[in-house]
Structure formats: C-alpha cells, structure tokens
Design a protein around this motif. Structure first.
Motif, short mmCIF file in Angstrom:
data_model
loop_
_atom_site.label_atom_id
_atom_site.label_comp_id
_atom_site.label_asym_id
_atom_site.label_seq_id
_atom_site.Cartn_x
_atom_site.Cartn_y
_atom_site.Cartn_z
N GLU A 16 3.96 8.08 7.50
CA GLU A 16 3.42 8.63 6.26
C GLU A 16 4.49 9.47 5.59
OE1 GLU A 16 -0.50 11.10 4.75
OE2 GLU A 16 -0.43 10.33 6.79
N GLY A 17 4.65 9.33 4.29
CA GLY A 17 5.64 10.09 3.55
C GLY A 17 7.00 9.42 3.44
N ALA A 18 7.20 8.30 4.15
CA ALA A 18 8.49 7.60 4.11
C ALA A 18 8.69 6.86 2.79
CB ALA A 18 8.62 6.63 5.28
N PHE A 19 7.60 6.59 2.08
CA PHE A 19 7.69 5.88 0.81
C PHE A 19 6.48 6.24 -0.04
CE2 PHE A 19 5.27 3.23 3.65
CZ PHE A 19 4.24 2.73 2.87
N THR A 20 6.61 6.03 -1.34
CA THR A 20 5.46 6.14 -2.24
C THR A 20 5.29 4.79 -2.92
OG1 THR A 20 6.83 6.98 -4.05
CG2 THR A 20 5.73 8.62 -2.64
N GLY A 21 4.06 4.51 -3.36
CA GLY A 21 3.74 3.18 -3.85
C GLY A 21 3.55 2.28 -2.64
N GLY A 22 3.76 0.99 -2.82
CA GLY A 22 3.72 0.06 -1.69
C GLY A 22 2.35 -0.17 -1.09
N GLU A 23 1.28 0.06 -1.86
CA GLU A 23 -0.06 -0.16 -1.33
C GLU A 23 -0.29 -1.66 -1.13
OE1 GLU A 23 0.57 1.57 -4.11
OE2 GLU A 23 -0.05 3.62 -3.65
N PHE A 24 -0.95 -1.99 -0.05
CA PHE A 24 -1.31 -3.37 0.27
C PHE A 24 -2.58 -3.70 -0.50
CE2 PHE A 24 -3.80 -6.31 2.88
CZ PHE A 24 -2.89 -7.35 3.03
#
Length: 191
Positions: free
Chosen positions: A130-138
C-alpha cells in the motif's frame, strides 16, 4: 457434477478474492526476483505493448517461484469447484510478473479471445505494498448491473475470475505496481 466449457450468462458472477495468499515478505521477495531477472530488459520491451506493463514470463523457468505458483494452482482448483470449468487434472498454466510504471494502463480486454485460446481462469496477486503507487485500480466489466466498482487490491490479495470477463487497470498516477499473474487452461476453448 458435470463440468462445462460453456460460458455462463454474464450476470452470473464468478469472482473470488483471497485476502492473504502471499505475505508482505514473500511479495517483496517476488519483486526482487523480478528485478534481478537477467533477461528482463529484452523480454519486458517485447511484451509491454500487449500487457500495458513490463512482463517477465516465468512459465518455463519457475525456479524459486515454484512455491508461489503452487499456491495459485491450489487456489484455482478450489475456486474451480464453484466455476465448474473443464480445466483438466494437470492444470496447464502460464505465469508472469508485470511491472506497471507511471502512465501505464490496461484497457478493457478479455484474456481468452482469438485463435482458439483455451485459457479459462485468471488469478492476479498484488505484490506492491500500500502506498507504492497511486491509480492502478483493477476493474471488471462483465456486463452486470449495477457495474462492479473499481478495486484496489491490497498486497498479498489475489483475485480469481473467468478469462472471458472483460477487465483492465486504470492509469498509474505515481509509483510502480507489480502483480503476479497466472492463466489456467483447459483442453478446449469456451464455446
């Protein structure tokens, strides 16, 4: 029970979520394995157009990833007791790790389309913390109403779904997103 190669109606939801298939330490170990793969650059460049990210295919070279593939295998076998797809006893599969960077996105697509594909079930495990990226929702778009909301998988969580369900990933805004993905095949394509 009779196993079938026919797709159930789109409204028949076959989505399964396993919360703790891999521990955070195991997820980090898999990411490190990906990052040190010697042929990473050439293979990733060749596949980035198809996946929206940088794929390293480990299907023929499991090595230290074998124990993780076994977990996907067992989970898919258990899930398939509900799905009832003809995936055979040996469970033919493909396995990869994909890294998505800023700007990467995966448009809505279906994984078992074209040239007689026998892929029946897809399993995706989130490796990034968690927190490694933003966006990228499946997202899944199997044509049901109301639509399924976008989902942000947590590290170690695995989603399993039929390969004919349209799905994708929203654009990465910041950071990097790594997933462990496997596709499981039957002897014949869906009809």
């Amino acid at each position: 029970m009779i196993k079938s190669d026919k797709q159930p109606p789109r409204a028949f939801m076959l989505i399964f979520l396993e919360n703790t298939l891999f521990s955070p330490k195991e997820c980090q170990s898999i990411i490190e394995h990906y990052n040190t793969k010697s042929d990473f650059q050439a293979e990733a460049a060749a596949d980035s157009e198809d996946t929206g990210g940088e794929l390293v295919d480990f299907t023929r070279d499991l090595g230290s990833l074998h124990k993780y593939m076994v977990r996907h295998h067992h989970l898919v076998k258990a899930v398939n007791q509900k799905m009832q797809f003809d995936i055979g006893g040996a469970l033919s599969y493909e396995l990869g790790i994909i890294r998505y960077r800023v700007g990467s996105e995966v448009k809505k697509h279906i994984d078992n389309i074209g040239d007689g594909s026998t892929r029946k079930i897809v399993a995706i495990t989130m490796l990034s913390p968690e927190g490694a990226f933003t966006g990228g929702e499946f997202f899944l778009a199997p044509g049901v109403s109301p639509p399924i909301p976008d989902y942000k998988l947590k590290q170690g969580q695995t989603i399993v779904f039929p390969a004919y369900y349209p799905h994708g990933m929203r654009k990465i805004i910041s950071g990097e997103r790594h997933i462990f993905i496997s596709g499981f095949h039957g002897e014949t394509p869906f009809k």
